[in-house]
Design an enzyme around this catalytic site. Structure first.
Site, PDB file in Angstrom:
ATOM      1  N   GLU A 117     -50.584 -16.627 -44.509  1.00 55.87           N
ATOM      2  CA  GLU A 117     -51.148 -15.625 -45.430  1.00 55.87           C
ATOM      3  C   GLU A 117     -50.046 -14.799 -46.082  1.00 55.87           C
ATOM      4  O   GLU A 117     -50.198 -14.354 -47.210  1.00 55.87           O
ATOM      5  CB  GLU A 117     -52.150 -14.722 -44.681  1.00 55.87           C
ATOM      6  CG  GLU A 117     -52.992 -13.887 -45.627  1.00 55.87           C
ATOM      7  CD  GLU A 117     -53.932 -12.906 -44.919  1.00 55.87           C
ATOM      8  OE1 GLU A 117     -53.930 -12.840 -43.684  1.00 55.87           O
ATOM      9  OE2 GLU A 117     -54.660 -12.206 -45.641  1.00 55.87           O
TER      10      GLU A 117
ATOM     11  N   ARG B 204     -47.637 -14.764 -30.999  1.00 54.20           N
ATOM     12  CA  ARG B 204     -48.843 -14.210 -30.374  1.00 54.20           C
ATOM     13  C   ARG B 204     -49.644 -15.280 -29.658  1.00 54.20           C
ATOM     14  O   ARG B 204     -50.315 -15.001 -28.657  1.00 54.20           O
ATOM     15  CB  ARG B 204     -49.694 -13.486 -31.428  1.00 54.20           C
ATOM     16  CG  ARG B 204     -49.056 -12.211 -31.897  1.00 54.20           C
ATOM     17  CD  ARG B 204     -49.839 -11.612 -33.029  1.00 54.20           C
ATOM     18  NE  ARG B 204     -49.233 -11.872 -34.318  1.00 54.20           N
ATOM     19  CZ  ARG B 204     -49.910 -11.942 -35.448  1.00 54.20           C
ATOM     20  NH1 ARG B 204     -51.218 -11.815 -35.450  1.00 54.20           N
ATOM     21  NH2 ARG B 204     -49.280 -12.142 -36.591  1.00 54.20           N
TER      22      ARG B 204
END
Ligand SMILES: O=P(O)(O)OC[C@H]1O[C@H](OP(=O)(O)OP(=O)(O)O)[C@H](O)[C@@H]1O
Ligand SMILES: Nc1ncnc2[nH]cnc12
Length: 190
Positions: free
Chosen positions: A115, A78
């Protein structure tokens, strides 16, 4: 009529997806932000422009036309969408940090945790020169594992990290603290 603040615009367009890609994670999906021409333009200009206010970057600038970085480094995948656009606005080139096994020539590599999992990032050894000033760009700052690994790769090649720019920071996950002494610029903190 004046335009709404950018953080409000991004917050209105981004979408939260609970339990993606795994239970307990609230995924901040910015693809609608990228797809909206007006919001995307403002996001890209802000990512490039926010560092101009940064005194640490200011100390690296050689004059009013120098943004304080020589190249933009973007993190797969991204981060690529943003980094190339930021580089175009800033008048620099763009360099990819890629996931393992994608870059064809000699690389430096770093394993890291994010994460939701672990991965390996790579950077071509000749893509950042010693002393070259780098703006690191990504979409989301969560734990900071990804940007810490990317900044470490830049520094292993002798590059100087001018600053880190992200669209969204998730402060509960402590990324900003983890990335010190680097400065993080976030357009939206949530
Ligand atoms: O701060 P962290 O905890 O390290 O997380 C942030 C990173 O996680 C996402 O990338 P992801 O690895 O999901 O890859 P993608 O861009 O290919 O979807 C995001 O684009 C950041 O690069
Ligand atoms: N919560 C989250 N949303 C989107 N991208 C992420 N990368 C790491 N954590 C994320």
């Amino acid at each position: 009529m004046s335009e709404p603040p950018l953080d409000e615009l991004v917050a209105a367009v981004a979408v939260d997806i609970p339990d993606f890609p795994e239970p307990g994670v609230v995924f901040r999906d910015l693809t609608p932000v990228f797809a909206d021409a007006g919001v995307f333009r403002r996001v890209v200009e802000a990512l490039a422009g926010s560092v101009l206010e940064d005194p640490r970057v200011g100390a690296l600038r050689t004059g009013p036309d120098d943004p304080g970085f020589d190249v933009v480094v973007g993190v797969e995948a991204r981060g690529f969408l943003l980094a190339a656009a930021v580089a175009l606005v800033a008048g620099t080139g763009v360099v990819p940090v890629r996931k393992a096994g994608k870059l064809p020539r000699a690389t430096v590599a770093a394993e890291y945790a994010l994460e939701y999992g672990t991965a390996v990032l790579e950077l071509h050894t000749d893509s950042v020169r010693p002393g070259q000033r780098v703006l690191l760009v990504d979409d989301v700052l969560a734990t900071g594992g990804t940007l810490e690994a990317a900044a470490g790769l830049v520094e292993r090649l002798g590059g100087v990290v001018s600053a880190l720019s992200v669209v969204v920071e998730l402060p509960a996950l402590g990324g900003r603290e983890r990335l010190r002494p680097h400065t993080v610029h976030a357009l939206w903190t949530t």
